[in-house]
Design an enzyme around this catalytic site. Structure first.
Site, PDB file in Angstrom:
ATOM      1  CE  LYS A  85      35.385  33.902  22.091  1.00 51.40           C
ATOM      2  NZ  LYS A  85      36.360  32.873  22.079  1.00 51.40           N
ATOM      3  N   GLY A  97      37.192  37.158  28.919  1.00 49.60           N
ATOM      4  CA  GLY A  97      37.560  35.971  28.475  1.00 49.60           C
ATOM      5  C   GLY A  97      37.074  34.645  29.116  1.00 49.60           C
ATOM      6  CE1 TYR A 154      35.658  53.070  40.683  1.00 47.81           C
ATOM      7  CE2 TYR A 154      34.114  55.018  40.299  1.00 47.81           C
ATOM      8  CZ  TYR A 154      34.313  53.681  40.948  1.00 47.81           C
ATOM      9  OH  TYR A 154      33.050  52.809  41.104  1.00 47.81           O
ATOM     10  CB  THR A 201      39.744  48.180  48.756  1.00 47.89           C
ATOM     11  OG1 THR A 201      39.143  47.625  47.453  1.00 47.89           O
ATOM     12  CG2 THR A 201      40.587  49.179  48.165  1.00 47.89           C
ATOM     13  CG  PHE A 255      29.733  48.154  50.645  1.00 45.47           C
ATOM     14  CD1 PHE A 255      28.706  47.697  51.778  1.00 45.47           C
ATOM     15  CD2 PHE A 255      29.224  49.137  49.958  1.00 45.47           C
ATOM     16  CE1 PHE A 255      27.425  48.213  51.955  1.00 45.47           C
ATOM     17  CE2 PHE A 255      27.896  49.691  50.122  1.00 45.47           C
ATOM     18  CZ  PHE A 255      27.100  49.371  51.338  1.00 45.47           C
ATOM     19  CG  ASN A 261      43.332  42.383  44.935  1.00 48.82           C
ATOM     20  OD1 ASN A 261      42.563  43.160  45.492  1.00 48.82           O
ATOM     21  ND2 ASN A 261      44.027  43.015  44.110  1.00 48.82           N
ATOM     22  CE  LYS A 306      48.147  45.894  36.346  1.00 48.74           C
ATOM     23  NZ  LYS A 306      49.548  45.659  37.336  1.00 48.74           N
ATOM     24  CG  ASN A 345      42.708  38.897  32.767  1.00 55.26           C
ATOM     25  OD1 ASN A 345      43.151  38.623  31.615  1.00 55.26           O
ATOM     26  ND2 ASN A 345      43.261  39.362  33.803  1.00 55.26           N
ATOM     27  CB  VAL A 384      40.453  39.827  38.520  1.00 51.59           C
ATOM     28  CG1 VAL A 384      39.601  38.898  39.534  1.00 51.59           C
ATOM     29  CG2 VAL A 384      40.359  41.366  38.678  1.00 51.59           C
TER      30      VAL A 384
END
Length: 329
Positions: free
Chosen positions: A107, A104, A147, A37, A13, A34, A93, A101, A59
């Protein structure tokens, strides 16, 4: 040369509207999702656009984007109770491994990153309205904790990267947002009420309906996020509409808007459901020169018109197609 931005959760959304915004502003946009949702229908109008690329990717695994990146918007996450109660591990996760991730990657690319936090970091607040200095009242082991704590960790690791690595970071604490492209059956208040009205069902109010929410229209939300990304402010900023309404009064508004004659039925209030939700947006006004413009009556009319255009199959769909595939991962 146009600046490049990576937007995770791009088919969701908020993410899809952010893709539209940054393409309109002349950016090269890389969308990533992915599709647990998210829905490709939200961004299919962009597939032929020369300034848009899409990567179907999770991700929480290693993220690589070739070439330079100027900005990253991390909006990948289940965001409704139905979502994160069905896929709690993935929710944790994406807030932890996924954020790590992407920090990183930021960076590595020397890119500025904005993470999508949430008003849920305040839990069931004991301070009203909620400002950014309030630490919250969260049940870490309750059903909503997957959450709430994912987002709280996300803020912590983002500030750690800012302090330890000097990374340019931004944190948007997003309050209830609504508008076209919401999933009708995702469990949030507005699509739940509208869906019930369109199907001729009674409107379900949890508890006695005295709990409050504050609803921000999508256009206002996107503008606030855009301004925060381009600001020089690294600490959390509330982005939401401070106009507060009780759930019971809002149900009555929906009945009036849809010109239906449904009853209101009451069910038990879910555990840890916040009783009050209202942002203090003083910081956004001062730093971003931002506040909502769209009145609820106008925004709800646009949202209702969008939902009215959905097919009967979409109105009756109860569960997202990808949940069963991912539920055990």
């Amino acid at each position: 040369m146009a600046k490049r931005i990576l937007i995770t959760g791009a088919a969701g959304f908020l993410g899809s509207h952010l893709c539209d915004k940054f393409i309109a502003e002349g950016y090269q946009v890389i969308g990533m999702d992915n599709l647990i949702t998210g829905d490709k229908k939200n961004i299919e109008h962009l597939f032929q656009h020369k300034s848009f690329q899409f990567f179907h990717h999770d991700v929480t695994t290693f993220v690589h984007v070739p070439g330079k990146l100027d900005y990253i918007l991390h909006f990948a996450s289940p965001a409704s109770p139905i979502d994160y109660l069905k896929i709690p591990i993935q929710t944790l996760k994406v807030g932890s491994l996924g954020t790590h991730n992407l920090l990183g990657l930021a960076k590595e690319k020397n890119a500025r990153i904005l993470i999508a936090s949430t008003s849920e970091v305040y839990g069931d607040p004991q301070v009203h309205p909620q400002d950014e200095n309030y630490y919250g009242n969260v049940n870490t082991i309750g059903p909503r904790g997957v959450y709430d704590e994912a987002k709280r960790f996300q803020e912590s690791i983002t500030m750690a990267y800012h302090r330890f690595h000097g990374l340019e970071t931004r944190i948007a604490r997003i309050f209830n947002t609504y508008g076209p492209r919401m999933r009708l059956n995702d469990g949030r208040v507005i699509p739940a009420f509208i869906g019930q009205a369109l199907r001729g069902e009674d409107l379900t109010v949890f508890g006695d309906g005295s709990q409050t929410r504050s609803f921000c229209y999508i256009d206002d939300q996107i503008e606030g996020i855009y301004r925060l990304l381009l600001s020089d402010y690294q600490y959390p900023v509330n982005i939401g509409n401070p106009e507060e309404i009780s759930i019971l009064d809002f149900a009555e508004e929906i009945i009036s808007l849809t010109a239906t004659h449904q009853k209101i039925v009451y069910k038990e209030l879910p555990k840890d459901d916040p009783l009050q939700r209202q942002p203090d947006i003083s910081r956004a006004k001062e730093i971003l020169n931002w506040e909502p413009k769209v009145k609820r009556a106008e925004g709800m009319k646009k949202t209702y018109d969008y939902f009215k255009g959905l097919s009967l199959e979409e109105l009756e769909k109860k569960e997202h197609k990808d949940f069963k595939e991912h539920i055990r991962k």
